[in-house]
Design a protein around this motif. Sequence first.
Motif, mmCIF file in Angstrom:
data_model
loop_
_atom_site.group_PDB
_atom_site.id
_atom_site.type_symbol
_atom_site.label_atom_id
_atom_site.label_comp_id
_atom_site.label_asym_id
_atom_site.label_seq_id
_atom_site.Cartn_x
_atom_site.Cartn_y
_atom_site.Cartn_z
ATOM 1 N N ILE A 125 37.553 34.818 99.110
ATOM 2 C CA ILE A 125 37.558 36.264 98.907
ATOM 3 C C ILE A 125 38.963 36.812 99.059
ATOM 4 C CG2 ILE A 125 36.728 38.473 99.828
ATOM 5 C CD1 ILE A 125 34.107 37.051 100.554
ATOM 6 N N THR A 126 39.651 36.413 100.124
ATOM 7 C CA THR A 126 41.041 36.854 100.312
ATOM 8 C C THR A 126 41.915 36.375 99.164
ATOM 9 O OG1 THR A 126 40.856 36.933 102.723
ATOM 10 C CG2 THR A 126 43.061 36.634 101.811
ATOM 11 N N ALA A 127 41.763 35.112 98.756
ATOM 12 C CA ALA A 127 42.603 34.561 97.698
ATOM 13 C C ALA A 127 42.443 35.333 96.401
ATOM 14 C CB ALA A 127 42.273 33.086 97.493
ATOM 15 N N LEU A 128 41.215 35.620 96.005
ATOM 16 C CA LEU A 128 41.003 36.265 94.712
ATOM 17 C C LEU A 128 41.384 37.745 94.739
ATOM 18 C CD1 LEU A 128 37.825 34.293 93.791
ATOM 19 C CD2 LEU A 128 39.838 34.495 92.334
ATOM 20 N N LEU A 129 41.180 38.421 95.857
ATOM 21 C CA LEU A 129 41.664 39.795 95.952
ATOM 22 C C LEU A 129 43.191 39.832 95.906
ATOM 23 C CD1 LEU A 129 39.256 41.378 98.600
ATOM 24 C CD2 LEU A 129 39.419 41.964 96.170
ATOM 25 N N ARG A 130 43.847 38.901 96.583
ATOM 26 C CA ARG A 130 45.310 38.829 96.539
ATOM 27 C C ARG A 130 45.795 38.490 95.125
ATOM 28 N NH1 ARG A 130 45.271 40.937 101.078
ATOM 29 N NH2 ARG A 130 45.970 39.963 103.030
ATOM 30 N N ALA A 131 45.145 37.537 94.483
ATOM 31 C CA ALA A 131 45.566 37.103 93.152
ATOM 32 C C ALA A 131 45.496 38.244 92.149
ATOM 33 C CB ALA A 131 44.708 35.923 92.699
ATOM 34 N N SER A 132 44.487 39.091 92.265
ATOM 35 C CA SER A 132 44.334 40.184 91.301
ATOM 36 C C SER A 132 45.431 41.229 91.438
ATOM 37 C CB SER A 132 42.964 40.846 91.467
ATOM 38 O OG SER A 132 42.863 41.538 92.701
ATOM 39 N N ARG A 133 46.177 41.185 92.537
ATOM 40 C CA ARG A 133 47.263 42.154 92.752
ATOM 41 C C ARG A 133 48.643 41.518 92.551
ATOM 42 N NH1 ARG A 133 45.341 45.284 98.222
ATOM 43 N NH2 ARG A 133 47.107 46.623 97.701
ATOM 44 N N ALA A 134 48.670 40.269 92.087
ATOM 45 C CA ALA A 134 49.941 39.586 91.840
ATOM 46 C C ALA A 134 50.638 40.206 90.624
ATOM 47 C CB ALA A 134 49.700 38.099 91.611
ATOM 48 N N THR A 135 51.945 39.949 90.510
ATOM 49 C CA THR A 135 52.706 40.438 89.353
ATOM 50 C C THR A 135 53.431 39.313 88.626
ATOM 51 O OG1 THR A 135 54.619 40.939 90.765
ATOM 52 C CG2 THR A 135 53.032 42.715 90.393
ATOM 53 N N THR A 136 53.583 38.144 89.263
ATOM 54 C CA THR A 136 54.288 37.007 88.661
ATOM 55 C C THR A 136 53.451 35.749 88.838
ATOM 56 O OG1 THR A 136 55.437 36.338 90.698
ATOM 57 C CG2 THR A 136 56.498 38.048 89.330
ATOM 58 N N PRO A 137 53.734 34.699 88.051
ATOM 59 C CA PRO A 137 53.020 33.434 88.287
ATOM 60 C C PRO A 137 53.230 32.898 89.697
ATOM 61 C CG PRO A 137 54.084 33.398 86.132
ATOM 62 C CD PRO A 137 54.569 34.642 86.834
ATOM 63 N N GLU A 138 54.422 33.130 90.255
ATOM 64 C CA GLU A 138 54.693 32.650 91.607
ATOM 65 C C GLU A 138 53.822 33.371 92.635
ATOM 66 O OE1 GLU A 138 57.924 31.500 88.956
ATOM 67 O OE2 GLU A 138 57.001 33.457 89.350
ATOM 68 N N ASP A 139 53.693 34.697 92.492
ATOM 69 C CA ASP A 139 52.806 35.459 93.381
ATOM 70 C C ASP A 139 51.360 34.993 93.236
ATOM 71 O OD1 ASP A 139 54.972 36.991 94.128
ATOM 72 O OD2 ASP A 139 54.472 38.676 92.807
ATOM 73 N N PHE A 140 50.973 34.754 91.998
ATOM 74 C CA PHE A 140 49.603 34.332 91.708
ATOM 75 C C PHE A 140 49.316 33.004 92.392
ATOM 76 C CE2 PHE A 140 46.337 32.515 88.833
ATOM 77 C CZ PHE A 140 45.425 33.559 88.825
ATOM 78 N N ARG A 141 50.244 32.072 92.305
ATOM 79 C CA ARG A 141 50.042 30.770 92.953
ATOM 80 C C ARG A 141 49.963 30.918 94.464
ATOM 81 N NH1 ARG A 141 54.414 25.953 93.822
ATOM 82 N NH2 ARG A 141 52.946 24.218 94.092
#
Length: 757
Positions: free
Chosen positions: A382-398
Amino acid sequence: MAEQPMPALRRLIAALAPLVPALRALAPRPVTAADRLAVFPTRGLPLSRPVDIRWNDHQIPFVEAETDGDLAVALGLVHAHLRGGQIALLKRVAQGRLAEIAGPVARDLDHILRILDFRHAADTVIDRMPQDVRDFAEAFITGVNAYHALERAPPPEFALLGLRHEPYTLRDMWTIGRLAGTDINWLAYFGLLRERGTPGFAATWARMLKAGANATASFSMDEGQEALATLLTATGRSGSNCVAVAASRSASGGALIASDPHLALSLPNLWVVAGMRSPGYHMAGLMVPGLPFVAVGRSLHIAWGGTNMRSASSDLYDISGLPPGEIETRETVIRTRFWRPARRKVRRSRFGPIVSDAKLARSRPGDTIALRWIGHEPTDEITALLRASRATTPEDFRAAFAGFGVSAQNMLVATAAGRIGQVMAATLPLRTRFPPPDPVLDAADPDSHWQGLVDAPGLPWATDPPDGVLATANNRPTDAAVPVGFFFSPDERVRRLYALLGAKPQLTPDDLAALQADTLSLDAGVLTRHLVQVIRDAGLAGGHAAFVDRLAGWDGDYAADSAGPPAFEALLFHLVPRIHGASSADAMPRLMAQWNAIIAFLPDDLAALAPERRRQVLAEAVGLAAADAAAFPAWGDMHRMRVAHILGRLPVLGRFFSFGDYPTGGSRETPMKTAHGLVRGRHDASYGSMARHVADLSDPDASWVTLFGGQDGWLGSANAADQIPLWRQGRSIRLPLRPETVAREFPTVLRLEAVRR
């Protein structure tokens, strides 16, 4: 004195009264979208500020909130409104409470579900959640419970199934998430336990590893195991295609992405569509009912999707040598509808729950087999996917996927800056020996134990490839120092995806939508040409010239109007069992009836037969297949898409929940996946693309979605299956993000009033 007729009649009416709501589920009243929205509560809600929910004609919502907490509450309200019945069922599946609905026939399913223990790490994960994530998740749960507290009537199927709403908790949410993260390898593991140690098993296991067998149906299964397989493939993300295109390869100058997750085909869909805007979240896409994050979708900055990695996230251990003191035993009570409760034993060791205690995973007499699973570790999706949806770069997403565990996903991301990337979103065990020589490891051997865990930041990833495209389709990874798994899909889907992506120098969203509807099987075309030559070499073409010509003229395209697939499939149906000395597909090892094994071994196995035997096998198969195929001019006459509610699986009553069927294209490993087994007659596709999503990052409004079925899980709703025509025609619904476009295309507005100031 004789009984008076009126009191007797009243007693009869009183006895039958509880059945009336149940019978309504069998013939539900048609309900329009306006009718449905009229019952959505708008007052007395636990909000701090007013919230607007805008709706389009397909009952897709776009939530506009002034705070993130109010957004979460409103999303909970939306999920309860659209899929309250589905959430109730998912909760009971995850808890192993199906016997409360289905009666004694479901006790064995409940027993194995309780042994698998989807709740095992829940409390630890919840205690460790970052406060902002926990606040958002709890606000979502508050919304679900608030809706049910104000609900005018429960879903129609509740009376039929004997359900009632229960408070929804953070633990329930987390457990449903674990259910959705099921390791599909279990279905192979449980099927093979009883065959382990039998003559020829070692060779079969070796073939299984070589073929990368489809884990959902690798070995023979009894009726109960079939039911478990159906249940887990209907709730877990076990398949999918996903492609990403960099700005350099895009006609619009913006990066593109396309995703189509694969699941067992039934209604309501396991996905629900929503858009949202608050201070912290501005996105739209596909959500799992009862869970607060967008799993496939886009924001202003990125778009994302993924496919099941098919990782070996579990190991079986023989723990027969463990001292009794190392095994924890408890008794669980399975409440049973129409019958008395049942008591079953649930045991656990440091190597995990003892699955061999379950009838549906029973092994050889004397074996004690435990299952160690990453899902029993305290990972936080849950934390991972909420964080991922707010990423702006591939590095943030990873980086967002640190701590993500199950189910392991190959995630693709495209950014507004034109970049693309691929991330292994997983937690994998470090093993000394892989793959194992036996599927059951010896717990007494220290080298068989997990040597640690590694998650996304420690796993390989890719970004900005020179050719500007990335694709994934449950295929075997090509670059991973850490052992990943052994049950993968053949690589023909991913090869086809790359071929289509490479066919044009500049790609458009329409190209990606066409890719999702592609029905060509590369390997079927190759195998057909081989079989035609073998038939001709054996001198058998003359007696069945029309049939052989039908095969020879086919290129592997499973289009609904294609004449070749019925001939090819009928030939496989009769040929494959005969090669293995079986009288029918049901009488042969299930592994060898899988597409993986057919393309890996059929030509060599056929060639290995003695010449006279080979000619006999071919002659019998061609003769029978020619007769079968003659009844089906086109693939769509044989291959059907059944539109049915999940209750359509009920005995006797199931026919009330079937809404028709239609011809469809696709096959086992075509990009438009509509899977089936060995077939010779009319049949239903069992598994395939349940949703489609396409996005162009050059434009915040360039995002589209289609569901197999519809948004609304309410029986009788006009939006329960209204997207089927779109799905069939390859059309979609736009999911814009610009406020002015949302206002125009989502014209129906519900204003939710706040009660907390």
